[in-house]
Design a protein around this motif. Structure first.
Motif, short mmCIF file in Angstrom:
data_model
loop_
_atom_site.label_atom_id
_atom_site.label_comp_id
_atom_site.label_asym_id
_atom_site.label_seq_id
_atom_site.Cartn_x
_atom_site.Cartn_y
_atom_site.Cartn_z
N UNK A 32 -9.22 -1.78 5.72
CA UNK A 32 -9.73 -1.33 4.50
C UNK A 32 -9.65 0.00 4.06
N UNK A 33 -9.26 0.96 4.97
CA UNK A 33 -9.14 2.35 4.64
C UNK A 33 -7.65 2.69 4.33
N UNK A 34 -6.88 1.60 4.13
CA UNK A 34 -5.67 1.91 3.76
C UNK A 34 -5.16 1.58 2.23
N UNK A 35 -6.26 1.15 1.70
CA UNK A 35 -5.93 1.05 -0.02
C UNK A 35 -5.45 -0.49 -0.27
N UNK A 36 -5.61 -1.41 0.44
CA UNK A 36 -5.10 -2.65 0.45
C UNK A 36 -5.99 -3.41 -0.50
N UNK A 37 -7.36 -3.20 -0.64
CA UNK A 37 -8.06 -3.79 -1.55
C UNK A 37 -7.95 -3.26 -2.73
N UNK A 38 -7.49 -2.11 -3.09
CA UNK A 38 -7.29 -1.65 -4.45
C UNK A 38 -5.95 -2.12 -4.77
N UNK A 56 4.17 1.09 -0.43
CA UNK A 56 2.82 1.47 -0.61
C UNK A 56 1.95 1.99 0.73
N UNK A 57 1.47 3.32 0.27
CA UNK A 57 1.19 4.22 1.54
C UNK A 57 -0.18 4.82 0.97
N UNK A 58 -1.09 4.13 1.15
CA UNK A 58 -2.54 4.80 0.86
C UNK A 58 -3.35 5.08 1.82
N UNK A 59 -4.17 6.33 1.98
CA UNK A 59 -4.99 6.34 2.97
C UNK A 59 -6.24 6.93 2.62
N UNK A 60 -7.33 6.53 3.02
CA UNK A 60 -8.67 6.56 2.22
C UNK A 60 -9.03 8.19 2.94
N UNK A 61 -9.36 8.99 2.05
CA UNK A 61 -9.45 10.49 1.90
C UNK A 61 -10.62 10.90 2.60
N UNK A 62 -11.72 9.95 2.72
CA UNK A 62 -13.09 10.06 3.37
C UNK A 62 -12.90 10.50 4.87
N UNK A 77 -6.29 12.54 5.25
CA UNK A 77 -5.72 13.53 4.27
C UNK A 77 -4.61 14.24 4.82
N UNK A 78 -4.54 14.30 6.21
CA UNK A 78 -3.30 14.95 6.59
C UNK A 78 -2.22 14.18 7.13
N UNK A 79 -2.37 12.82 6.58
CA UNK A 79 -1.23 11.88 7.56
C UNK A 79 0.06 12.11 7.01
N UNK A 126 -1.38 8.24 -2.30
CA UNK A 126 -2.67 8.73 -2.96
C UNK A 126 -2.64 10.24 -3.03
N UNK A 127 -3.22 10.63 -4.13
CA UNK A 127 -2.97 12.33 -4.17
C UNK A 127 -3.76 13.27 -3.25
#
Length: 375
Positions: A199-205, A262-268, A273-275, A293-294
Motif C-alpha cells: 500500500x506504500x506504492x500508490x496502488x490504492x490511489x 505506473x511508479x509511485x513511492x510513498x514519500x513518508x 523519496x530516493x527511489x 509522484x513528485x
C-alpha cells in the motif's frame, strides 16, 4: 572477486556479476536463499553461486534474529577462500567482511542499494532508525570504495569518511534489439504496474482513480507484504487484471506493449523519496511514458528528460487527470516515450554503467597490487 547479498533474488547483483566477469575477472556470488527457492535459474557461466540456505520471510522482523547466522556463514566462506576483492551489497552483510579482513587481505567495495536506516518500516522508532543510519555511515570508512545508485543519495552520506565514490545508476541493458515484441496497437488504453504489492506504492490511489474508467485497463504483476488484501481488492474491479509474479521477459513485454507505466513511492518512508527503480529505466528503454509522484528524485529525472508525467502522491484527482490526458493524446504519449528512449541511449543504460564498474575494479585491483609490491 566475491559479491555478497542477503537476498537470493537481486537483479542488480546478477548484472554486476556479469559485467565484472566481462572485465576479465573470476566472479563468485554468495547469496542468502531465504525461501528455499531453486537458484539454478540465477546461475550462469560467467560466475559461481554459493548459497546460504536459511528460510526467513523478506521484510519480516524475524530477519534481525538471524543476522548472527548469516554473518557466521559469510565469515566462514571468506576464511575458507581467497579473494582479491569483496564487493558487499548492503549494511546487513558488511560487518563480517570488515572483520574477516584482519586475517585475509582483500579490497572492499561497499555497494549501497538502499540505506538501511531510512528503508526500515514506517513504524520504526526514530532513535532506532537514527542508530542504524549512523552505524552505516561509520562503516563506510572501512571500504576502499563506495557505490551509490544515484547522485541524490550523497545527501545521506553527510559526515562519512569515504576513500572513493562511484555513482552507478540502476539502469538496464538494451534488451529490445534481441527480443521480438508485438506492436503497441491495442483496443484499450493500458497501464502496467509491476513490483511490490504494498500500500506504500500508490496502488490504492491508482485503483481509486480508475474505478469509473472502464475504458482503461490496468495490469498488475508482483507479490509483496499486502498481497492478500490487495488481490482481494483487485477482484472488485472489472478493468484490473492481476497476473501474479512474472519473469523478467514477461514484465519487459508488458512494459513495451502498455501505454503507460505506473511508479509511485510513498514519500513518508525516507528511502522511497530516493527511489531509483528498474521500472523507470525499463520504461525509458521501451519508449513508454511513466507516471511518478513528485516527492521522489525519480521525478527529477522524469522532469529533466520529459519522459512522463508527475503528480503528487496523495492527489488522486491529479493522477486521474494525468491518465486521462495521456489517454486522450496519443501524440503526447509517443513524444514522451521517444524522449525517454533518447535519454536511455545517451545517459541511462547499463553499457555506460558497466564501463564505470569495470574501471573501478581495475583501479582498485591495480592500487592493491602496487601496495603489495611496495611492501
Amino acid at each position: 572477486m566475491l559479491l555478497i547479498r542477503s537476498n537470493h533474488f537481486s537483479p542488480r547483483v546478477i548484472k554486476e556479476a556479469k559485467s565484472i566477469s566481462k572485465g576479465g575477472y573470476n566472479v563468485d556470488l554468495f547469496l542468502w536463499n531465504r525461501n528455499g527457492e531453486d537458484l539454478s535459474k540465477y546461475h550462469g557461466n560467467e560466475y559461481t553461486v554459493y548459497e546460504y540456505m536459511h528460510p526467513v520471510p523478506l521484510g519480516s522482523f524475524k530477519y534481525f534474529f538471524h543476522w548472527i547466522f548469516w554473518w557466521h556463514s559469510i565469515s566462514k566462506h571468506l576464511l575458507k577462500n581467497n579473494y582479491d576483492l569483496v564487493h558487499v551489497c548492503g549494511a546487513d552483510s558488511f560487518p563480517p567482511v570488515i572483520l574477516a579482513r584482519a586475517l585475509k587481505k582483500y579490497v572492499i567495495i561497499y555497494d549501497i542499494f538502499d540505506f538501511f536506516g531510512p528503508s526500515m518500516p514506517e513504524n520504526t522508532p526514530n532513535p532506532i532508525r537514527s542508530f542504524f543510519t549512523n552505524v552505516e555511515k561509520y562503516l563506510t570508512q572501512f571500504a576502499d570504495a563506495v557505490i551509490i545508485v544515484d547522485d541524490a543519495r550523497l545527501s545521506q552520506l553527510g559526515g562519512s569518511k569515504i576513500s572513493r565514490m562511484e555513482v552507478i545508476f540502476n539502469c538496464v541493458s538494451d534488451e529490445l534489439k534481441d527480443i521480438s515484441f508485438s506492436n503497441k496497437v491495442k483496443s484499450s488504453f493500458t497501464i502496467f504496474y509491476g513490483g511490490m504489492l504494498s500500500k506504500t506504492r500508490g496502488i490504492l490511489q491508482l485503483l481509486d482513480a480508475l474505478k469509473d474508467e472502464s475504458c482503461i485497463e490496468l495490469i498488475i504483476a508482483g507479490t509483496g507484504e499486502d498481497e492478500n488484501e490487495l488481490i482481494d481488492l483487485f477482484k472488485v474491479y472489472k478493468n484490473v487484471t492481476y497476473i501474479g509474479q512474472v519473469d523478467h521477459l514477461k514484465a519487459l513485454k508488458l512494459t513495451y506493449t502498455s501505454d503507460v507505466i505506473f511508479g509511485f513511492y510513498d514519500p513518508i518512508i525516507p528511502n522511497n523519496r530516493l527511489a531509483s527503480p528498474n521500472k523507470l529505466f525499463e520504461a525509458m528503454m521501451c519508449a513508454t511514458p511513466i507516471i511518478v509522484n513528485k516527492e521522489t528524485t525519480m521525478a527529477d529525472i522524469v522532469e529533466e528528460e520529459n519522459c512522463g508525467l508527475i503528480v503528487p502522491y496523495s492527489d488522486t484527482g491529479a493522477l486521474k487527470a494525468a491518465l486521462m490526458r495521456l489517454k486522450a493524446d496519443p501524440i503526447l504519449c509517443s513524444n514522451l516515450g521517444k524522449n525517454g528512449r533518447l535519454a536511455f541511449e545517451k545517459k541511462y543504460n547499463w553499457y555506460l554503467m558497466e564501463k564505470r564498474l569495470i574501471n573501478l575494479y581495475e583501479e582498485l585491483v591495480s592500487k592493491s597490487k602496487n601496495i603489495e609490491g611496495a611492501s
